[in-house]
Design an enzyme around this catalytic site. Structure first.
Site, short mmCIF file in Angstrom:
data_model
loop_
_atom_site.label_atom_id
_atom_site.label_comp_id
_atom_site.label_asym_id
_atom_site.label_seq_id
_atom_site.Cartn_x
_atom_site.Cartn_y
_atom_site.Cartn_z
N GLY A 167 3.44 25.99 -20.76
CA GLY A 167 3.88 25.92 -19.38
C GLY A 167 5.18 25.15 -19.26
O GLY A 167 5.55 24.37 -20.13
N CYS A 168 5.88 25.37 -18.16
CA CYS A 168 7.20 24.75 -17.98
C CYS A 168 7.10 23.23 -17.79
O CYS A 168 7.78 22.47 -18.47
CB CYS A 168 7.94 25.40 -16.81
N TYR A 169 6.24 22.79 -16.86
CA TYR A 169 6.04 21.35 -16.70
C TYR A 169 5.55 20.74 -18.00
O TYR A 169 6.00 19.68 -18.43
CB TYR A 169 5.00 21.07 -15.61
N ALA A 170 4.57 21.42 -18.62
CA ALA A 170 3.98 20.88 -19.84
C ALA A 170 5.04 20.67 -20.91
O ALA A 170 5.03 19.65 -21.62
CB ALA A 170 2.89 21.83 -20.33
#
Length: 355
Positions: A167-170
């Site tokens: 994921g992008c945030y991750a």
């Protein structure tokens, strides 16, 4: 090492799918084998041989043959006829959950940009409410999945049949925290606070009330507090428990980009050089991470690039640090990380087609 590979992309109509198409079309190893684009095509468009890619994304057109590329009606037979070996899925979680097992049965390698196969712990997957959770087929597929962050799992990705793109945030938080966690310098008794902010494209192309211009413009809002689905990725990849970390995402009134501000306390006093050394050592040989040692990164520095940028400031006591991590959510947070995984799987230079 393979000289080239026939790829296919499902989901080219979305934001991440568009960036993925752009990167693959410009990849030096794929000049002679452009991707097959497949997806939903209505009867009218099917009758004219599919939807021209330049109609879906005019910015991808050129005068050197791209005008002939089309999104075709998806079938497994199409992929077989075109000799596809590796399938990119830029599709919703539920669709990837259904299609990935079939793709593996057809002998395809898969890079899945959704969250369908990222999480090993059923407790962390519960946030997705997958209908097939616990089934034998789902367990067998999950057992083959490799978390697609080359900086952490390069060797496993190289031989993987299924890569679950992070994921992008991750991605922004894990890359900032993992080196410190691996070095054992974080005082987990004081906890970790992750304050992350993303542009509106991180929510996907389908409009919602909260991504509507009238809601998002001139606004900044927190959401998914203690419940965001990327939290499980942080816990599993950084190697901490739910009680050690608080992650709060926010919606920024900009199209794209992520800035994560992370607050940690160290077990013992550190120096700027010791902290910088941890990052330099961990990311040695990782070309898509840039370490900022004299200033803090900003969203504009990584915008429309394939880099993750990491910087930090150390308190005077040497025990507290603020880490800032920036990336483009559609690039290192999605499409360019997928291409980076392709490079690793093919034995190519990790940064090929990305710099």
């Amino acid at each position: 090492m393979s000289a080239t590979v026939q790829t296919a992309v499902v989901g080219v109509t979305g934001y991440a799918g568009a960036e993925l198409a752009r990167l693959l079309l410009g990849h030096p190893r794929l000049k002679s084998a452009p991707p097959v684009f497949a997806g939903r095509v209505d009867e009218k468009d099917a009758a004219r041989g599919g939807v021209p890619l330049a109609e879906i994304h005019p910015e991808l057109g050129n005068n050197n043959g791209r005008g002939e590329l089309r999104q075709l009606p998806f079938t497994w037979d199409l992929l077989k006829q075109r000799g596809v070996d590796l399938l990119f899925l830029a599709t919703p979680h539920e669709q990837s959950r259904a299609w990935v097992p079939e793709a593996l049965q057809h002998g395809l390698r898969v890079i899945d940009l959704s969250g369908a196969w990222r999480l090993s712990d059923p407790a962390n997957r519960a946030v997705y409410h997958f209908e097939d959770e616990g089934s034998d087929a789902a367990k067998a597929t999950q057992a083959q999945a490799v978390y697609g962050m080359p900086e952490l799992h390069r060797a496993e990705i190289a031989g993987a049949k299924l890569v679950a793109n992070p994921g992008c945030y991750a991605t922004s938080v894990i890359l900032a925290l993992k080196p410190l966690a691996a070095a054992g310098v974080i005082d987990l008794e004081h906890g970790i606070v992750c304050d992350a902010k993303s542009g509106v494209s991180g929510a996907g192309k389908a409009p919602t009330a909260k991504t509507h211009f009238m809601y998002a413009a001139d606004n900044l809002s927190a959401y998914g507090v203690f419940s965001h689905r990327h939290t499980g990725e942080l816990l599993e990849q950084v190697g901490v428990s739910a009680g050690d970390l608080v992650f709060t995402p926010h919606l920024l009134p900009i199209p794209r980009g992520i800035l994560s501000t992370i607050y940690v306390r160290f077990c013992e006093a550190q120096t700027r050089e010791s902290v910088a050394g941890v990052y330099r050592n961990f990311f040695a040989g990782s070309p898509m991470v840039r370490i900022y040692e004299k200033t803090l990164p900003q969203i504009q520095y990584s915008l429309r690039t394939s880099y993750a940028d990491i910087g930090f400031e150390l308190a005077g006591d040497g025990r507290r640090a603020v880490i800032v991590s920036c990336l483009d959510n559609l690039m290192k947070g999605a499409a360019s990380q997928a291409v980076q995984n392709l490079n690793v799987m093919q034995g190519w230079g990790e940064a090929e087609g990305l710099e």
